[in-house]
Design an enzyme around this catalytic site. Structure first.
Site, PDB file in Angstrom:
ATOM      1  N   HIS A 290      -6.243   6.604   1.173  1.00 31.59           N
ATOM      2  CA  HIS A 290      -7.036   5.247   1.621  1.00 31.59           C
ATOM      3  C   HIS A 290      -5.972   4.619   2.250  1.00 31.59           C
ATOM      4  CE1 HIS A 290     -10.404   6.197  -0.907  1.00 31.59           C
ATOM      5  NE2 HIS A 290     -10.964   4.697  -0.637  1.00 31.59           N
TER       6      HIS A 290
ATOM      7  N   VAL B  80       0.951  -1.114   0.047  1.00 33.25           N
ATOM      8  CA  VAL B  80      -0.246   0.126  -0.049  1.00 33.25           C
ATOM      9  C   VAL B  80       1.083   1.279  -0.224  1.00 33.25           C
ATOM     10  CG1 VAL B  80      -1.818   1.289   1.155  1.00 33.25           C
ATOM     11  CG2 VAL B  80      -1.717  -1.342   1.341  1.00 33.25           C
TER      12      VAL B  80
HETATM   13  N1  RBF Z   1      -4.766  -1.983  -2.703  1.00 34.23           N
HETATM   14  C1  RBF Z   1      -3.448  -2.208  -2.452  1.00 34.23           C
HETATM   15  O1  RBF Z   1      -3.224  -3.370  -2.147  1.00 34.23           O
HETATM   16  N2  RBF Z   1      -2.811  -1.159  -2.320  1.00 34.23           N
HETATM   17  C2  RBF Z   1      -2.835   0.159  -2.470  1.00 34.23           C
HETATM   18  O2  RBF Z   1      -2.144   0.842  -2.550  1.00 34.23           O
HETATM   19  C3  RBF Z   1      -4.228   0.212  -2.724  1.00 34.23           C
HETATM   20  N3  RBF Z   1      -4.786   1.676  -3.195  1.00 34.23           N
HETATM   21  C4  RBF Z   1      -5.975   1.743  -3.182  1.00 34.23           C
HETATM   22  C5  RBF Z   1      -6.741   3.071  -3.136  1.00 34.23           C
HETATM   23  C6  RBF Z   1      -7.760   3.343  -3.375  1.00 34.23           C
HETATM   24  C7  RBF Z   1      -8.251   4.777  -3.661  1.00 34.23           C
HETATM   25  C8  RBF Z   1      -8.795   2.311  -3.375  1.00 34.23           C
HETATM   26  C9  RBF Z   1     -10.226   2.659  -3.537  1.00 34.23           C
HETATM   27  C10 RBF Z   1      -8.303   1.030  -3.388  1.00 34.23           C
HETATM   28  C11 RBF Z   1      -6.915   0.572  -3.240  1.00 34.23           C
HETATM   29  N4  RBF Z   1      -6.442  -0.580  -3.013  1.00 34.23           N
HETATM   30  C12 RBF Z   1      -5.225  -0.748  -2.770  1.00 34.23           C
HETATM   31  C13 RBF Z   1      -7.427  -1.787  -2.996  1.00 34.23           C
HETATM   32  C14 RBF Z   1      -8.008  -2.188  -1.969  1.00 34.23           C
HETATM   33  O3  RBF Z   1      -7.070  -3.066  -1.178  1.00 34.23           O
HETATM   34  C15 RBF Z   1      -9.255  -3.137  -2.138  1.00 34.23           C
HETATM   35  O4  RBF Z   1      -8.816  -4.177  -3.025  1.00 34.23           O
HETATM   36  C16 RBF Z   1     -10.260  -2.464  -2.592  1.00 34.23           C
HETATM   37  O5  RBF Z   1     -10.817  -1.399  -1.733  1.00 34.23           O
HETATM   38  C17 RBF Z   1     -11.838  -3.145  -2.711  1.00 34.23           C
HETATM   39  O6  RBF Z   1     -12.241  -3.671  -1.485  1.00 34.23           O
END
Ligand code: RBF
Length: 164
Positions: free
Chosen positions: A97, A90
């Protein structure tokens, strides 16, 4: 020590338990796949290096890190699985987020780990940039996947020592 000062592929391997009959599940987030694939390779290769058999390692993919806890919980529910390793990235600079996702995953993994009485390892990188992520996924700072695998092995050994 912050991870900036630590090589994630350097650790004490004294007295690791025999894991030739142990079973591991690796749960891998597809978000930032170029990094999470490297984390997977590090974790998988480290498990093999320290005695796990390929047929005793299973892998499940999830869309993003937020889904890691539930999938880890599912694998931990399987009686034959000894430990689960959750791998994700992340990137903090990219979205607010990150705080919600990181905290949710850390808490979710802790809860699933205790609920199932099994090690579930937090192998989630939370860097500020993609460069910092790559530095910790087989780059200059080693590989968080290696560290996560060693942690899983050590926790399997400690559980055996404490509970048997
Ligand atoms: N998932 C990750 O593993 N790494 C990220 O950096 C990441 N950034 C996200 C940013 C936003 C704005 C959103 C909405 C989701 C992101 N996700 C990321 C996905 C999140 O872990 C998940 O799969 C989704 O939100 C669906 O539940």
């Amino acid at each position: 020590m912050s991870t900036a000062d630590k090589n994630l592929s350097v650790f004490s391997t004294a007295a690791l338990p025999n894991i030739s009959s142990r079973k591991f599940a690796l749960v891998v987030a597809e978000w930032n796949e170029e990094v999470t694939e490297k984390l997977f390779e590090g974790a998988y290769n480290t498990l093999i290096q320290y005695g796990a058999l390929p047929e005793n390692i299973v892998r499940g993919n999830v869309p993003g890190s937020f889904e890691l806890s539930l999938a880890a919980h599912w694998y931990a529910q399987r009686p034959e699985i000894d430990a689960v390793i959750a791998l994700g990235v992340v990137i903090q600079g990219e979205t607010k987020h990150n705080d919600y996702i990181n905290h949710a995953v850390a808490q979710g993994i802790t809860n699933a780990s205790i609920a199932n009485n099994k090690p579930i390892i937090f192998g989630v990188l939370t860097p500020n940039t993609m460069e910092q992520a790559l530095d910790r996924a087989g780059g200059v700072h080693g590989n968080k996947g290696d560290e996560a695998a060693i942690t899983a092995i050590k926790m399997v050994g400690l559980k055996e020592q404490v509970l048997s």
